[in-house]
Scaffold this motif. Structure first.
Motif, short mmCIF file in Angstrom:
data_model
loop_
_atom_site.label_atom_id
_atom_site.label_comp_id
_atom_site.label_asym_id
_atom_site.label_seq_id
_atom_site.Cartn_x
_atom_site.Cartn_y
_atom_site.Cartn_z
N LEU A 1 30.64 46.63 46.41
CA LEU A 1 31.72 45.79 46.43
C LEU A 1 32.39 45.28 44.93
N TRP A 2 33.45 45.74 44.62
CA TRP A 2 33.93 45.06 43.07
C TRP A 2 34.04 43.72 43.02
N PRO A 3 33.28 43.48 41.94
CA PRO A 3 33.30 41.91 41.66
C PRO A 3 34.62 41.41 41.24
N GLN B 1 33.62 34.62 32.88
CA GLN B 1 34.61 35.44 32.09
C GLN B 1 35.54 36.34 32.96
N ASN B 2 36.09 35.81 34.09
CA ASN B 2 36.82 36.50 34.85
C ASN B 2 36.16 37.90 35.36
N ALA B 3 35.16 37.67 35.80
CA ALA B 3 34.23 38.65 36.16
C ALA B 3 34.34 40.17 35.34
N ILE B 4 34.88 40.16 34.24
CA ILE B 4 34.82 41.28 33.20
C ILE B 4 33.35 41.87 32.92
N ASN C 1 44.78 44.81 44.55
CA ASN C 1 45.55 44.15 43.31
C ASN C 1 44.56 44.46 42.03
N ALA C 2 43.32 44.73 42.53
CA ALA C 2 42.34 45.28 41.47
C ALA C 2 42.11 46.64 41.16
N ILE C 3 42.76 47.56 41.79
CA ILE C 3 42.55 49.00 41.69
C ILE C 3 42.84 49.54 40.36
N ASP C 4 43.99 49.19 39.70
CA ASP C 4 44.14 49.78 38.39
C ASP C 4 43.49 49.47 37.35
N SER C 5 42.96 48.23 37.14
CA SER C 5 42.01 47.57 36.10
C SER C 5 40.49 48.42 36.54
N ASN D 1 34.48 56.50 44.47
CA ASN D 1 35.94 56.37 45.22
C ASN D 1 36.10 54.88 45.48
N LEU D 2 37.38 54.65 44.95
CA LEU D 2 37.68 53.21 45.11
C LEU D 2 38.49 53.19 46.44
N VAL D 3 38.00 52.27 47.50
CA VAL D 3 38.64 52.01 48.70
C VAL D 3 39.02 50.83 48.98
#
Length: 95
Positions: free
Chosen positions: A22-24, A32-35, A61-65, A84-86
């Motif tokens: 799961l993407w943070p 630091q904004n999860a970067i 809303n986070a897929i592009d970054s 793969n981003l899901v």
């Protein structure tokens, strides 16, 4: 209530076909904004993708970054596996 689910959570050493991450994103949990956390997750995904497919659950809303960060790291280079981003919405639609 059905208590007999067909879903299992195998031990990490058991044979399996993919890894889910799961993407943070939450800034209240990550500094630091999860970067920095996202860069670390991308590194882990890259390491795992050398052996098996990786699926990353992510908000729309986070897929592009996330895609840009994974592409910058050349995440799928020299492997037969993929990352793969899901989106969570697509998971709900599959139910």
């Amino acid at each position: 209530m059905n208590t007999k689910s067909k879903m299992i959570m195998p031990a990490e050493w058991r044979t399996h076909s993919r890894t889910w991450m799961l993407w943070p994103l939450r800034t209240d949990n990550w500094k630091q904004n999860a970067i920095p956390a996202q860069k670390s997750f991308a590194n882990v995904a890259r390491a795992i993708s050398g052996f098996e497919n990786v699926y990353i659950g992510i908000k729309q809303n986070a897929i592009d970054s996330a895609r840009n960060l994974l592409l910058d790291m050349d995440i799928n280079n020299n492997t037969n596996n993929s990352t793969n981003l899901v989106t969570f919405q697509s998971l709900l639609e599959q139910r």
